[in-house]
Design a protein around this motif. Structure first.
Motif, PDB file in Angstrom:
ATOM      1  N   MET A 179       0.829  -1.208   0.000  1.00  0.00           N
ATOM      2  CA  MET A 179       0.000   0.000   0.000  1.00  0.00           C
ATOM      3  C   MET A 179       0.864   1.260   0.000  1.00  0.00           C
ATOM      4  N   GLN A 180       1.943   1.265   0.743  1.00  0.00           N
ATOM      5  CA  GLN A 180       2.830   2.422   0.748  1.00  0.00           C
ATOM      6  C   GLN A 180       3.464   2.637  -0.619  1.00  0.00           C
ATOM      7  N   THR A 181       3.784   1.533  -1.289  1.00  0.00           N
ATOM      8  CA  THR A 181       4.367   1.646  -2.625  1.00  0.00           C
ATOM      9  C   THR A 181       3.334   2.155  -3.619  1.00  0.00           C
ATOM     10  N   ILE A 182       2.103   1.668  -3.506  1.00  0.00           N
ATOM     11  CA  ILE A 182       1.047   2.098  -4.424  1.00  0.00           C
ATOM     12  C   ILE A 182       0.766   3.593  -4.258  1.00  0.00           C
ATOM     13  N   ARG A 183       0.781   4.080  -3.024  1.00  0.00           N
ATOM     14  CA  ARG A 183       0.520   5.494  -2.788  1.00  0.00           C
ATOM     15  C   ARG A 183       1.595   6.381  -3.417  1.00  0.00           C
ATOM     16  N   ARG A 184       2.776   5.808  -3.637  1.00  0.00           N
ATOM     17  CA  ARG A 184       3.862   6.563  -4.282  1.00  0.00           C
ATOM     18  C   ARG A 184       4.047   6.152  -5.741  1.00  0.00           C
ATOM     19  N   SER A 185       3.006   5.561  -6.295  1.00  0.00           N
ATOM     20  CA  SER A 185       3.115   5.027  -7.661  1.00  0.00           C
ATOM     21  C   SER A 185       3.438   6.124  -8.680  1.00  0.00           C
ATOM     22  N   ASP A 186       2.887   7.324  -8.477  1.00  0.00           N
ATOM     23  CA  ASP A 186       3.169   8.414  -9.426  1.00  0.00           C
ATOM     24  C   ASP A 186       4.629   8.825  -9.359  1.00  0.00           C
ATOM     25  N   GLN A 187       5.149   8.914  -8.134  1.00  0.00           N
ATOM     26  CA  GLN A 187       6.556   9.292  -7.997  1.00  0.00           C
ATOM     27  C   GLN A 187       7.481   8.207  -8.531  1.00  0.00           C
ATOM     28  N   THR A 191       4.544   0.779 -13.540  1.00  0.00           N
ATOM     29  CA  THR A 191       3.775   0.339 -14.702  1.00  0.00           C
ATOM     30  C   THR A 191       2.523  -0.401 -14.245  1.00  0.00           C
ATOM     31  N   ALA A 192       1.631  -0.678 -15.186  1.00  0.00           N
ATOM     32  CA  ALA A 192       0.398  -1.402 -14.864  1.00  0.00           C
ATOM     33  C   ALA A 192       0.712  -2.803 -14.350  1.00  0.00           C
ATOM     34  N   GLU A 196      -0.191  -4.354 -10.736  1.00  0.00           N
ATOM     35  CA  GLU A 196      -0.924  -5.617 -10.622  1.00  0.00           C
ATOM     36  C   GLU A 196      -0.197  -6.583  -9.683  1.00  0.00           C
ATOM     37  N   ASP A 197       1.127  -6.592  -9.736  1.00  0.00           N
ATOM     38  CA  ASP A 197       1.892  -7.438  -8.813  1.00  0.00           C
ATOM     39  C   ASP A 197       1.669  -7.012  -7.366  1.00  0.00           C
TER      40      ASP A 197
END
Length: 385
Positions: A179-187, A191-192, A196-197
């Protein structure tokens, strides 16, 4: 399955210390002898004392020695037999006095009444003492058992808290990290496919945590007798094939599933858990690449499920212990230690059993017997994962 000894690390309970057996407060001379033997010995004792009493004449009274068999019988057999021996001792003592008294022209009948009263008083007093000691002994045994039970519950609670907290750290850390990584996905410009992983990590971790909670709840429901099998005609071979394709611990292990073409009346959900736990146990306790084989064979009034591997096997001294909750082997790689416990309890829920034995040629073979009505299918099953 790679179990080389019980792990005595923190969180892995060892054998429960058993208290040394305590003797009963009523234990004593002849406490373990049959009642008839105690009574017979007392009768012989009375006869011998009566004979000596007769031979010694009127100069010396042996009446106090009659108390010994009276005490022996009252304490070991009870008040009724104590009164019987008291009466017998009175008769023997009076017979000796009468025989001697006749030769002297004197028969002291009052002596018998006095001694009989003394004997009865002793029986009454000793029986009261025996009852009091027995009550105290029962209370002591109850308190000891209660103390042992509370100690066991406390140890189980500590083990449970440690095991659950330890096992929940993994999936919770996976969910939090993803979740922490997803929240920084823009930074991070993920990739899609990378997103998904991460979603799969969250899903897998959540399922693992849910499975742990379900196992603990089922173990408690089984202990309370709240679970009943919901039987339905089930193809266990097909069920095992699907489970083998979904158990994460089997990654890197070739798995073969085959068996007799039959349907058996079992609780499909519970049997699926049995298969999953056995396969997960095999995957965790054998080296990568170790083949695992599942077989289902029809037998009288049910089927037998076999899960075999070619790993190191299970030592004889822990073949039964690994089916107890929170028991794991030293080579365990994950798991809270209740999977095999659920295997046995789910099997017993069906009226069956579960055990482990050595596989011919090396390795371990888990055998689960599942009683249930069996009906034939039209074609055999053979599947390799």
């Amino acid at each position: 399955m790679g179990l080389r000894g019980m792990d005595e690390r923190e969180g892995q309970p060892g054998r429960r210390r058993r208290r040394r057996p305590r003797g009963s407060p009523l234990d004593g001379f002849f406490s373990g002898a049959p009642a008839w033997a105690v009574v017979a010995l007392s009768v012989i004792f009375v006869a011998v004392v009566g004979l000596i009493d007769y031979m010694t004449g009127s100069g010396f009274s042996l009446a106090p020695f009659y108390l010994m068999p009276i005490l022996l019988v009252t304490w070991n057999v009870g008040r009724p037999w104590g009164l019987f021996i008291a009466g017998l001792a009175t008769v023997a003592s009076q017979a000796a006095d009468v025989t001697v008294g006749l030769s002297n022209g004197l028969v002291p009948s009052w002596n018998a009444v006095v001694w009989f009263g003394v004997f009865v008083f002793v029986v009454w007093l000793l029986s009261i003492l025996r009852s009091a000691v027995k009550r105290q002994g029962m209370q002591l045994a109850f308190e000891t058992e209660r103390s042992d039970d509370l100690q066991q519950r406390n140890e189980m609670k500590d083990t449970l808290l440690h095991a659950v907290s330890h096992d929940l750290k993994g999936p919770l850390a996976g969910i939090l990290g993803a979740m922490q990584t997803i929240r920084r996905s823009d930074q991070l410009e993920l990739t899609a496919d990378e997103l998904e992983d991460l979603y799969r990590v969250i899903e897998h971790s959540a399922l693992k945590a849910t499975r742990l909670v379900d196992d603990l709840l089922d173990l408690d429901r089984l202990r309370r007798g709240q679970l009943k099998p919901d039987r339905d005609a089930t193809d266990i071979v097909d069920l095992a094939r699907k489970a083998a394709a979904e158990v994460p611990a089997l990654a890197g292990h070739p798995v073969r599933v085959d068996g007799d073409p039959v349907l058996v009346e079992v609780d499909a959900a519970k049997v699926e858990r049995i298969v999953e736990n056995l396969l997960g146990n095999a995957g965790r306790h054998t080296p990568l690449g170790t083949p695992i084989h599942i077989e289902v064979h029809e037998q009288s009034e049910g089927v037998v499920l076999l899960v075999e591997d070619e790993g190191p096997g299970v030592p004889d001294e822990i073949k039964d212990e690994i089916f107890e909750p929170f028991r794991q082997g030293a080579a365990s790689r994950g798991g809270v230690g209740i999977g095999l416990s659920l295997v046995r309890r789910f099997a017993e829920l069906h009226g069956g059993s579960a055990h482990v034995e050595d596989r011919p040629g090396g390795g371990a073979r888990f055998v689960v017997e599942l009683p249930g009505a069996v009906s034939a299918m039209t074609s055999p099953r053979l599947h390799v994962v």
